[in-house]
Design a protein around this motif. Structure first.
Motif, PDB file in Angstrom:
ATOM      1  N   ASP A 126     -11.772  -0.123   9.091  1.00 36.20           N
ATOM      2  CA  ASP A 126     -10.944   0.429   7.583  1.00 36.20           C
ATOM      3  C   ASP A 126     -10.103  -0.965   7.073  1.00 36.20           C
ATOM      4  N   THR A 153       0.406  -1.105   0.123  1.00 42.72           N
ATOM      5  CA  THR A 153       0.326   0.256  -0.037  1.00 42.72           C
ATOM      6  C   THR A 153       0.736   1.473  -0.062  1.00 42.72           C
ATOM      7  N   ALA A 181      -1.569  10.133  10.583  1.00 44.29           N
ATOM      8  CA  ALA A 181      -1.721   9.946   9.353  1.00 44.29           C
ATOM      9  C   ALA A 181      -0.995  11.420   8.935  1.00 44.29           C
ATOM     10  N   LEU A 238      -4.306   2.226  11.783  1.00 43.06           N
ATOM     11  CA  LEU A 238      -5.758   1.851  10.914  1.00 43.06           C
ATOM     12  C   LEU A 238      -6.425   0.724  12.182  1.00 43.06           C
ATOM     13  N   VAL A 264      -7.315   4.938   4.552  1.00 46.92           N
ATOM     14  CA  VAL A 264      -6.584   5.674   5.629  1.00 46.92           C
ATOM     15  C   VAL A 264      -7.161   7.086   6.499  1.00 46.92           C
ATOM     16  N   GLU A 299       0.304   5.478   9.744  1.00 49.63           N
ATOM     17  CA  GLU A 299      -1.045   5.058   9.110  1.00 49.63           C
ATOM     18  C   GLU A 299      -1.564   3.263   9.091  1.00 49.63           C
ATOM     19  N   MET A 355       2.003   2.864   2.733  1.00 41.99           N
ATOM     20  CA  MET A 355       1.641   3.349   3.861  1.00 41.99           C
ATOM     21  C   MET A 355       3.132   4.187   4.381  1.00 41.99           C
TER      22      MET A 355
END
Length: 387
Positions: A223, A209, A255, A219, A244, A215, A211
């Motif tokens: 989500d 991902t 985030a 989670l 996210v 982030e 991320m």
């Protein structure tokens, strides 16, 4: 007593909790009295993430402590005093971590010293706008510099008037670091080095991902939309994906992007999540926690994973793998892989959570294999052109 130990007793960054439960950072002295100007500067940076604010608070606290130790007026530092602080930043050993003294003393590098002085410059410049610091101090901190090579997307102005900028005057010359990323083979190696389903899922999720680690640790189970059809969850996005969102979390995971986004995942990621859920369900304390990544093997069991323990995990994985492997390298790997696979830059930017298109530029770097392929291509064309 070592100077570094004395400095930490003068000013330091502390986390504060407001009436609504939100957390932020302040600068206090040894009597827990707020430094008014530093706290006002930090409070005005609402666009900063939690961790960015913590970093800047620590840097300004270090500057204020240095001023206290050396009898400097923090509002009126001279060029000579600031240059002396620059030398001190790289020459003064850092305090040992934990209770045991370090076998070898640790020092800041020049790049870190530049970042600290850059933060100090921002603080003093802002303070000058408030009338707390003379403008003559700001003129010491910066010097005009003409941009011969403009970054992508830079607007020079109709007559080039914007090409002259104010650059940081007091800094060391350092090499520009390249973006570190892992190849597919290296990511597989890191996955092979994991010993728990949770850790394997975390590494795979970050690699797929792109991320940021904040982030990922932020989670929540709500989500994770890993069904082929998420309509029953009130979501119209087709296929397995993860959302996210920026929230205030008990583990301080944050985030960076204020805009929510969703990122599709592969079938293998869903399988790894199922294996992790089976492992997690065996720990009764984790049942009531809504966060995805929780402590399963060390106390406090069932509590959300935090940054320090996560970085320790990656340090262990890197040691086993035999090369550097940090969470952010997996993010760089994902974005690099998207762009090299022909994914549209706008799509990659959206999945990465970048607000500016220019943020994607560093991921178009050339690798050693790219250069070798280019030479081979030219050689092949020359061979074809021969009579």
């Amino acid at each position: 007593m070592a100077m570094s130990a004395v400095l930490h007793r003068h000013y330091r960054a502390e986390r504060a909790i407001s009436g609504d439960g939100s957390t932020y950072w302040v600068v206090v002295n040894e009597a827990f009295e707020l430094h008014t100007e530093a706290c006002a500067w930090l409070a005005g940076r609402k666009d900063w993430s939690y961790n960015t604010q913590r970093t800047y608070a620590g840097r300004v606290a270090l500057y204020l402590s240095y001023c206290t130790e050396h009898g400097m007026d923090w509002t009126r530092p001279s060029l000579a005093q600031l240059m002396a602080m620059m030398r001190w930043l790289i020459e003064e050993p850092l305090p040992a971590k934990g209770r045991r003294p370090a076998v070898e003393p640790r020092f800041r590098d020049k790049g870190t010293a530049n970042k600290i002085m850059g933060s100090v410059g921002e603080f003093l410049t802002w303070s000058a706008l408030q009338g707390w610091v003379p403008q003559t101090v700001v003129s010491v901190l910066v010097q005009p510099r003409f941009l011969h090579h403009m970054p992508s997307g830079f607007d020079p102005g109709e007559d080039g008037q914007h090409r002259t900028i104010n650059a940081q005057r007091i800094k060391y010359r350092v090499a520009v670091p390249g973006y570190e990323w892992l190849s597919d083979a290296e990511i597989e190696k890191v996955l092979d080095c994991t010993t728990h389903a949770r850790d394997r899922f975390l590494v795979a999720l970050l690699a797929v991902t792109g991320m940021r680690i904040g982030e990922g640790l932020g989670l929540r189970r709500e989500d994770m939309h890993f069904l082929p059809d998420s309509t029953s969850l009130g979501c119209r996005v087709e296929g397995p994906h993860v959302h996210v969102r920026r929230r205030l979390n008990s583990n301080n995971a944050y985030a960076k992007s204020p805009y929510p986004r969703w990122i599709p995942v592969e079938a293998q990621t869903v399988e790894l999540y199922a294996a992790y859920r089976y492992e997690r369900d065996a720990v009764a304390q984790a049942e009531s926690c809504d966060m995805v990544f929780v402590n399963l093997f060390r106390a406090p069991l069932g509590e959300p994973m935090k940054y320090p323990s996560t970085y320790e995990l990656f340090k262990r994985l890197a040691t086993r793998a035999g090369f550097r492997a940090r969470p952010h390298m997996l993010r760089h790997s994902a974005i690099t892989r998207w762009l090299r696979s022909g994914v549209d830059r706008d799509v990659a930017q959206n999945m990465a959570g970048h607000q500016s298109p220019q943020s994607m530029d560093p991921y178009t770097h050339a690798t050693g294999q790219d250069k070798r392929d280019a030479v081979k291509l030219v050689a092949a064309k020359r061979k074809e052109a021969r009579p």
